[in-house]
Design a protein around this motif. Structure first.
Motif, PDB file in Angstrom:
ATOM      1  N   PRO A 262      73.911  99.294  -7.309  1.00 49.17           N
ATOM      2  CA  PRO A 262      73.627 100.399  -6.388  1.00 49.17           C
ATOM      3  C   PRO A 262      73.768 101.773  -7.028  1.00 49.17           C
ATOM      4  N   THR A 263      74.385 101.860  -8.211  1.00 49.19           N
ATOM      5  CA  THR A 263      74.483 103.146  -8.883  1.00 49.19           C
ATOM      6  C   THR A 263      73.224 103.397  -9.705  1.00 49.19           C
ATOM      7  N   VAL A 264      73.073 104.637 -10.161  1.00 49.10           N
ATOM      8  CA  VAL A 264      71.909 105.016 -10.963  1.00 49.10           C
ATOM      9  C   VAL A 264      72.385 105.738 -12.207  1.00 49.10           C
ATOM     10  N   GLN A 265      71.788 105.382 -13.342  1.00 46.21           N
ATOM     11  CA  GLN A 265      72.023 106.095 -14.593  1.00 46.21           C
ATOM     12  C   GLN A 265      70.698 106.639 -15.095  1.00 46.21           C
ATOM     13  N   LEU A 266      70.587 107.954 -15.176  1.00 46.84           N
ATOM     14  CA  LEU A 266      69.406 108.593 -15.748  1.00 46.84           C
ATOM     15  C   LEU A 266      69.596 108.735 -17.256  1.00 46.84           C
ATOM     16  N   TRP A 267      68.461 108.794 -17.980  1.00 43.50           N
ATOM     17  CA  TRP A 267      68.519 108.825 -19.442  1.00 43.50           C
ATOM     18  C   TRP A 267      67.488 109.795 -20.011  1.00 43.50           C
TER      19      TRP A 267
END
Length: 504
Positions: free
Chosen positions: A482-487
């Motif tokens: 459910p979390t998001v990691q942008l790159w």
């Protein structure tokens, strides 16, 4: 007698008479390192006349910036603009000085390994002023199109002004560096990818090994994707504007500033260059400089579904005010008010300036005082942003010196502070309210570990909300939730982490 590596930096040498803008047509050609030398000599940086009091101004500006970073623990983005202004550098000269400064700072780890090999002594044994000049010279030789003879000559001229008779040493070292290209040097100094992938990537892409390991872990062990991230980390970062909703239309702002609408954030505008601080839209409060990833995570908090009242928002770590400014503009449209908390007085003043005219109340206090400070009551706020202090590993593109200053020992005090702030944010949230936890770092102990621990210690039921639907539709590479990691290499943003929690 002073030993190797023990001398102090000299005071910066400013350009001499005739160096001001408009004094003749002697602008340096950044392609060959020359600055319009007159026949017979009088070439800046020494040359045939033996003058060593004045050197090529763009290279001198870059050297002064590097010296300030390494001598005074300064930040390049803060000192370089003043150095360029004082030196009267604009246009191509300013761009060349900027490339040298930021490129050299990013590559310091690898440049030092190469210089150690070329010099036959540990780079730490070289006097600091000479060391920084050699770094600039090696960067030009290995990473720019400046011809080798020009890079060596200009650097030796620079060393004459700062190096106390070290010009012969500098000449010999740089000629050794010039004997191989960048790939050949990596083959010589780095372990093989098969034997030591982390060690190889660290030298090939100039990142400390502990950061390479942290990135690799956050990317699930994928070495190919880790490599792409490291490559992207070494590119000059784009400048993004945030068109404040209700105050500026992104498409119109893009036309106004000669930019383009962003790929993901509905408020983002990409600039192609120039000085954003000079734009009227910023002075008028219609827009501010903000990475697109920061816009996305702040807007996600406002987009989260919420039952019950929705007029009391809290930004628990507000400085310097970019996310607060976006939340404040959104609050106008929703008839809400934002309480912005900042523990550092000077940063609280920055938040006040950034949110002037918006429904934002700035408190200069510690965000962990929820429940003890009457202005921060428990179970009061509907939406809470906890943009916690972190290592900043997700924004290394913008702060090139940070990768060499941060250490693994920084993590324990930071993660403790992050847990305390997130726990305080959860206490401040009413039952049913939302908390967005944000860091500009992909390190798992600053992201998943911190969130899990804070939720466990909250003392109240906490549920994870899937953050992916709170971002614009069609964004790639958001993972399983459910979390998001942008790159940077996936989304062109800083490596922002987002977790959204609902207080039970």
């Amino acid at each position: 007698m002073t030993g190797p590596g023990e001398r102090q930096y000299p005071r910066p040498v400013r350009s001499g008479p005739g160096s001001e803008p408009g004094r003749g047509d002697r602008r340096r050609d950044p392609r060959d390192g020359r600055d319009g030398a007159r026949p017979g000599g009088d070439r800046r940086g020494g040359g045939r006349t033996g003058r060593t009091d004045v050197v090529d101004r763009p290279r001198r500006a870059a050297y002064d910036a590097l010296a300030a970073v390494h001598r005074d623990d300064a930040y390049a983005n803060l000192v370089l603009p003043a150095i360029l202004r004082d030196a009267g550098l604009y246009g191509r000269d300013a761009a060349f000085a900027t490339e040298l400064t930021y490129g050299t700072l990013r590559a310091v780890g690898t440049l030092d390994a190469i210089l150690t090999d070329a010099a036959g002594r540990d780079v730490e044994r070289i006097d600091p002023p000479v060391r920084d000049a050699l770094r600039l010279g090696a960067y030009q030789l290995l990473h720019t199109r400046v011809p080798a003879h020009a890079a060596v000559s200009a650097t030796v001229d620079l060393v004459k002004t700062v190096g106390y008779g070290a010009s012969g040493f500098a000449n010999a070292v740089l000629r050794e560096v010039a004997g191989r290209d960048a790939d050949a040097w990596i083959d010589r100094i780095a372990p093989s990818m098969a034997d030591d992938p982390v060690g190889h990537l660290a030298l090939a892409h100039s990142h400390p090994q502990w950061i390479v390991r942290a990135f690799r872990e956050a990317l699930g062990g994928d070495l190919g994707e880790t490599t792409r991230l490291l490559i992207e980390d070494n590119q000059p970062p784009p400048v993004h504007l945030c068109a404040r909703p209700g105050l500026a239309d992104p498409a119109e702002l893009a036309d106004e500033v000669g930019g383009a609408p962003g790929a993901f954030s509905p408020y983002a505008v990409y600039l192609s260059g120039g000085a954003p601080g000079d734009l009227p839209a910023l002075a008028q409060g219609r827009a501010h400089v903000q990475d697109e990833g920061s816009q996305l995570v702040a807007a996600a908090l406002a987009a989260g579904p919420l039952d019950g009242p929705d007029g009391r928002w809290l930004d628990l770590c507000a400085g310097p005010g970019g996310k607060t400014g976006l939340l404040g503009a959104l609050a106008v449209q929703r008839d809400a008010r934002v309480t912005a908390v900042e523990v550092a007085e000077h940063r609280a003043r920055l938040v006040e300036r950034a949110t002037r005219g918006l429904p934002v109340n700035v408190l200069h206090t510690d965000g962990r005082t929820v429940g003890a400070d009457p202005k921060l009551p428990e179970e009061h706020f509907d939406r809470v942003l906890v943009d916690a202090p972190c290592t900043g590993l997700g924004s290394l593109r913008r702060r090139p010196e940070s990768r060499w200053r941060r250490q693994p020992s920084d993590l324990p005090p930071l993660t403790r502070l992050q847990r305390e702030l997130l726990t305080a944010g959860l206490r401040a949230t009413r039952p049913g309210g939302l908390v967005a936890y944000v860091t500009c770092s992909p390190h798992v102990v600053e992201t998943h570990v911190t969130v899990t621990e804070a939720a466990r210690r909250c003392g109240a039921p906490v549920d994870f909300v899937d953050a992916r639907p709170l971002l614009p539709a069609g964004m790639p590479g958001l993972g399983a939730g459910p979390t998001v990691q942008l790159w940077p290499h996936r989304h062109g943003t800083d490596a922002m982490f987002l977790a959204v929690l609902r207080r039970g």
